[in-house]
Write a protein that holds these residues in place. Sequence first.
Motif, PDB file in Angstrom:
ATOM      1  N   ALA A   2      -9.823  -0.392   8.599  1.00  0.00           N
ATOM      2  CA  ALA A   2      -9.287   0.359   7.452  1.00  0.00           C
ATOM      3  C   ALA A   2      -8.176   1.332   7.845  1.00  0.00           C
ATOM      4  CB  ALA A   2     -10.388   1.117   6.722  1.00  0.00           C
ATOM      5  N   GLY A   3      -7.819   1.392   9.118  1.00  0.00           N
ATOM      6  CA  GLY A   3      -6.775   2.319   9.539  1.00  0.00           C
ATOM      7  C   GLY A   3      -5.423   1.996   8.937  1.00  0.00           C
ATOM      8  N   ARG A   4      -5.134   0.712   8.830  1.00  0.00           N
ATOM      9  CA  ARG A   4      -3.885   0.278   8.219  1.00  0.00           C
ATOM     10  C   ARG A   4      -3.786   0.758   6.782  1.00  0.00           C
ATOM     11  NH1 ARG A   4      -3.143  -5.922   6.388  1.00  0.00           N
ATOM     12  NH2 ARG A   4      -0.984  -5.869   5.654  1.00  0.00           N
ATOM     13  N   SER A   5      -4.879   0.648   6.044  1.00  0.00           N
ATOM     14  CA  SER A   5      -4.893   1.078   4.646  1.00  0.00           C
ATOM     15  C   SER A   5      -4.660   2.575   4.532  1.00  0.00           C
ATOM     16  CB  SER A   5      -6.238   0.719   4.001  1.00  0.00           C
ATOM     17  OG  SER A   5      -6.582  -0.623   4.246  1.00  0.00           O
ATOM     18  N   VAL A   6      -5.374   3.328   5.357  1.00  0.00           N
ATOM     19  CA  VAL A   6      -5.301   4.785   5.290  1.00  0.00           C
ATOM     20  C   VAL A   6      -3.899   5.280   5.619  1.00  0.00           C
ATOM     21  CG1 VAL A   6      -6.127   6.910   6.382  1.00  0.00           C
ATOM     22  CG2 VAL A   6      -7.756   5.123   5.759  1.00  0.00           C
ATOM     23  N   VAL A   7      -3.306   4.746   6.682  1.00  0.00           N
ATOM     24  CA  VAL A   7      -1.989   5.208   7.105  1.00  0.00           C
ATOM     25  C   VAL A   7      -0.909   4.797   6.097  1.00  0.00           C
ATOM     26  CG1 VAL A   7      -0.196   4.900   8.853  1.00  0.00           C
ATOM     27  CG2 VAL A   7      -2.540   5.355   9.541  1.00  0.00           C
ATOM     28  N   SER A   8      -0.973   3.576   5.591  1.00  0.00           N
ATOM     29  CA  SER A   8       0.042   3.122   4.639  1.00  0.00           C
ATOM     30  C   SER A   8      -0.025   3.903   3.333  1.00  0.00           C
ATOM     31  CB  SER A   8      -0.132   1.620   4.365  1.00  0.00           C
ATOM     32  OG  SER A   8       0.045   0.868   5.532  1.00  0.00           O
ATOM     33  N   LEU A   9      -1.234   4.065   2.797  1.00  0.00           N
ATOM     34  CA  LEU A   9      -1.389   4.874   1.586  1.00  0.00           C
ATOM     35  C   LEU A   9      -0.994   6.321   1.840  1.00  0.00           C
ATOM     36  CD1 LEU A   9      -4.778   3.564   0.149  1.00  0.00           C
ATOM     37  CD2 LEU A   9      -2.558   3.438  -0.986  1.00  0.00           C
ATOM     38  N   GLY A  10      -1.423   6.862   2.988  1.00  0.00           N
ATOM     39  CA  GLY A  10      -1.104   8.250   3.313  1.00  0.00           C
ATOM     40  C   GLY A  10       0.382   8.488   3.433  1.00  0.00           C
TER      41      GLY A  10
ATOM     42  N   ALA B 216       0.834  -1.208   0.000  1.00  0.00           N
ATOM     43  CA  ALA B 216       0.000   0.000   0.000  1.00  0.00           C
ATOM     44  C   ALA B 216       0.867   1.257   0.000  1.00  0.00           C
ATOM     45  CB  ALA B 216      -0.932  -0.008   1.216  1.00  0.00           C
ATOM     46  N   PHE B 217       1.965   1.221   0.731  1.00  0.00           N
ATOM     47  CA  PHE B 217       2.891   2.356   0.771  1.00  0.00           C
ATOM     48  C   PHE B 217       3.453   2.653  -0.617  1.00  0.00           C
ATOM     49  CE2 PHE B 217       7.340   3.765   1.181  1.00  0.00           C
ATOM     50  CZ  PHE B 217       7.153   4.959   1.864  1.00  0.00           C
ATOM     51  N   ARG B 218       3.847   1.606  -1.343  1.00  0.00           N
ATOM     52  CA  ARG B 218       4.397   1.795  -2.683  1.00  0.00           C
ATOM     53  C   ARG B 218       3.347   2.328  -3.649  1.00  0.00           C
ATOM     54  NH1 ARG B 218       9.676   2.154  -3.340  1.00  0.00           N
ATOM     55  NH2 ARG B 218       9.480   1.344  -5.465  1.00  0.00           N
ATOM     56  N   ILE B 219       2.124   1.863  -3.488  1.00  0.00           N
ATOM     57  CA  ILE B 219       1.041   2.390  -4.336  1.00  0.00           C
ATOM     58  C   ILE B 219       0.856   3.879  -4.075  1.00  0.00           C
ATOM     59  CG2 ILE B 219      -1.457   2.341  -4.708  1.00  0.00           C
ATOM     60  CD1 ILE B 219      -1.325  -0.680  -4.287  1.00  0.00           C
ATOM     61  N   GLY B 220       0.864   4.262  -2.812  1.00  0.00           N
ATOM     62  CA  GLY B 220       0.736   5.673  -2.477  1.00  0.00           C
ATOM     63  C   GLY B 220       1.914   6.484  -2.972  1.00  0.00           C
ATOM     64  N   LEU B 221       3.110   5.893  -2.889  1.00  0.00           N
ATOM     65  CA  LEU B 221       4.324   6.593  -3.293  1.00  0.00           C
ATOM     66  C   LEU B 221       4.345   6.860  -4.793  1.00  0.00           C
ATOM     67  CD1 LEU B 221       6.995   7.515  -1.873  1.00  0.00           C
ATOM     68  CD2 LEU B 221       7.986   5.357  -2.650  1.00  0.00           C
ATOM     69  N   ARG B 222       3.832   5.912  -5.574  1.00  0.00           N
ATOM     70  CA  ARG B 222       3.888   6.000  -7.030  1.00  0.00           C
ATOM     71  C   ARG B 222       2.526   6.313  -7.654  1.00  0.00           C
ATOM     72  NH1 ARG B 222       8.555   3.710  -9.103  1.00  0.00           N
ATOM     73  NH2 ARG B 222       9.902   2.688  -7.586  1.00  0.00           N
ATOM     74  N   GLY B 223       1.601   6.710  -6.820  1.00  0.00           N
ATOM     75  CA  GLY B 223       0.241   6.918  -7.315  1.00  0.00           C
ATOM     76  C   GLY B 223       0.100   8.065  -8.292  1.00  0.00           C
ATOM     77  N   GLY B 224       0.916   9.080  -8.139  1.00  0.00           N
ATOM     78  CA  GLY B 224       0.876  10.202  -9.068  1.00  0.00           C
ATOM     79  C   GLY B 224      -0.352  11.091  -8.898  1.00  0.00           C
ATOM     80  N   PRO B 225      -0.652  11.918  -9.908  1.00  0.00           N
ATOM     81  CA  PRO B 225      -1.751  12.877  -9.813  1.00  0.00           C
ATOM     82  C   PRO B 225      -3.101  12.237  -9.543  1.00  0.00           C
ATOM     83  CG  PRO B 225      -0.334  13.361 -11.704  1.00  0.00           C
ATOM     84  CD  PRO B 225       0.090  12.030 -11.166  1.00  0.00           C
ATOM     85  N   ARG B 226      -3.331  11.049 -10.085  1.00  0.00           N
ATOM     86  CA  ARG B 226      -4.638  10.408  -9.885  1.00  0.00           C
ATOM     87  C   ARG B 226      -4.887  10.120  -8.411  1.00  0.00           C
ATOM     88  NH1 ARG B 226      -6.853   4.999 -13.045  1.00  0.00           N
ATOM     89  NH2 ARG B 226      -8.943   4.991 -12.099  1.00  0.00           N
ATOM     90  N   LEU B 227      -3.870   9.583  -7.742  1.00  0.00           N
ATOM     91  CA  LEU B 227      -4.022   9.302  -6.324  1.00  0.00           C
ATOM     92  C   LEU B 227      -4.088  10.590  -5.520  1.00  0.00           C
ATOM     93  CD1 LEU B 227      -4.297   6.979  -4.364  1.00  0.00           C
ATOM     94  CD2 LEU B 227      -1.809   6.976  -4.102  1.00  0.00           C
ATOM     95  N   ASP B 228      -3.390  11.623  -5.971  1.00  0.00           N
ATOM     96  CA  ASP B 228      -3.479  12.924  -5.306  1.00  0.00           C
ATOM     97  C   ASP B 228      -4.913  13.451  -5.336  1.00  0.00           C
ATOM     98  OD1 ASP B 228      -0.803  12.903  -4.719  1.00  0.00           O
ATOM     99  OD2 ASP B 228      -0.224  14.099  -6.455  1.00  0.00           O
TER     100      ASP B 228
END
Length: 217
Positions: A134-142, A86-98
């Motif tokens: 869902a806290g794990r998801s939110v924090v890792s993506l964040g 999840a961290f890597r997805i957030g890191l490389r998410g780009g404008p769409r994830l922003d």
Amino acid sequence: MWESVGTLATSPWIYGLIVISILLDVFLPVLPSGVLVAAAATAAAAGTGAAAAGADTVSGTATDVPDLIVLTLCATTASVLGDLAAFRIGLRGGPRLDRVLARSRRLRTAQARLGAALARGGGALFLVARFAPAGRSVVSLGAGVAQRRVSQFLPWSVLAGVSWAGYSIALGYFGGQWLGAGWITMAVSVLSLFLAGAAAAYLLRRPLGDTAPSATT
């Protein structure tokens, strides 16, 4: 039905099932990964009790599994790997994830809390979030979206994974020792996991000013 659950919990396949469940839990928080871990620990308690009472412990019987150390390693490793994904997805998410982050108050709040926590060297947020739905998801993506370094994220992810795995295993194992391997033990474990999740969710939803350090110098 408990016999069917017990058979699964004492099968070597339980390790793989737990790993898959915890890995996917970061993306599908509805998966009962904590319940599976607690059920396996309850089965371990039942096997220990049977062996102590002189039951058949011939190599290859159900009382040989699951092993608590292997169970802890599997649960912790899967938790950390899921967090990193999840961290890597957030890191490389780009404008769409922003854009997704901008639309989500929950993710914005998590990002702000992460910044405050990491700035003061604290990682209590990671520990609390691991128990919240869902806290794990939110924090890792964040953390990924906030472009935090892996060296900042990984140690707290490991500590959170160990804490969560230890709590879930302790619930199942000691519940099995005290109450026996049955539905009462599972009900107590599920209730305890729910209460821990509710308490963690409450702490995460508190106003940011309640946990952030003072801005005065």
